[in-house]
Design an enzyme around this catalytic site. Structure first.
Site, PDB file in Angstrom:
ATOM      1  CE1 TYR A 153      -4.093   2.006   0.784  1.00 35.28           C
ATOM      2  CE2 TYR A 153      -2.647   3.158   2.319  1.00 35.28           C
ATOM      3  CZ  TYR A 153      -3.844   3.076   1.614  1.00 35.28           C
ATOM      4  OH  TYR A 153      -4.785   4.073   1.756  1.00 35.28           O
ATOM      5  CE  LYS A 157      -3.780   5.051  -1.402  1.00 34.98           C
ATOM      6  NZ  LYS A 157      -4.837   5.541  -2.337  1.00 34.98           N
TER       7      LYS A 157
END
Length: 245
Positions: A153, A157
């Site tokens: 993640y 991101k």
């Protein structure tokens, strides 16, 4: 006063719930025609019905190139153009580095990073020809600082920030703006599923001493979607109550 995006046509991905639905709601409240896009067809139809007005419910897997192109095409056909595109769809598959599978890594990076890239590419193609438009990509403070248990993640991101800046430089001369928002700890179904003690610990570390609400992220997106930010591109706005500043 008329809405900040009065008469504009917008697409929001991951709009069936949480931050995406809050973004779609505030854009609608400020006069935009909005296409709500989500992988869950039933959920997005219900969300669109609840919103009412000039809205469209579309089902889409954001990692599917043809599906993303189709969604943009359908929204343009329905609304007569595209002024705002918000890449918000995302998932989590948290695990420690030692326990995370390659599939869990690929799936998260595909949805966040490939999905955002496909959205940027499809939306900017329409906007370049029109000579204007605003694309907003939803990153995360996890992409700034890195969160343990989120190597997939956090990497995705952070990648969204690089993608935002590179793409912004490519299309700025065509009147198209591309910016990113990095939310911190926001009260959504995803964070409510965290163990209460972990949530409390993270909340206590925030200078404002509280988690944010989805509407507070939506406010930053509305600003970037509107003409109030007409001279901003390649920017990253943090919406985290001072966390990790």
């Amino acid at each position: 006063m008329s809405g900040l995006v009065e008469g504009k046509a917008a697409i929001v991905t991951g709009a069936g719930q949480g931050i995406g639905l809050a973004i779609a709601t505030v854009l609608r409240e400020h006069g935009a025609k909005v296409a709500l896009v989500d992988l869950d067809g039933d959920r997005v139809k219900q969300a669109a019905a609840d919103l009412g007005g000039d809205v469209l419910a579309l089902t889409c897997d954001v990692t599917d190139e043809q599906a993303v192109d189709r969604v943009v095409r359908e929204a343009v056909e329905e609304f007569g153009g595209l002024d705002v595109h918000v890449n918000n769809a995302g998932i989590t598959r948290d695990a420690s580095l030692r326990k995370m599978s390659a599939d869990d890594f690929d799936e998260v990076v595909n949805v966040h990073l490939r999905g955002t890239w496909l959205g940027v590419r499809a939306a900017s193609a329409v906007m370049r020809d029109a000579g204007h438009g605003s694309i907003v990509n939803i990153s995360s403070l996890s992409g700034k600082s890195g969160n343990p248990g989120q190597t997939n993640y956090s990497a995705a991101k952070a990648g969204i920030v690089g993608l935002t800046k590179a793409a912004a430089k490519e299309v700025a001369h065509k009147g198209v703006r591309i910016n990113a928002v990095q939310p911190g700890l926001i009260r959504t179904a995803m964070t409510e599923a965290m163990p209460p003690d972990v949530f409390a610990e993270r909340e206590a570390a925030i200078p404002m001493k509280r988690a944010g609400e989805p509407a507070e992220v939506a406010g930053a997106v509305l600003f970037l979607a509107s003409e109030l930010s007409s001279y901003m591109t390649g920017a990253v706005l943090e919406v985290g109550g001072g966390r990790l500043m």
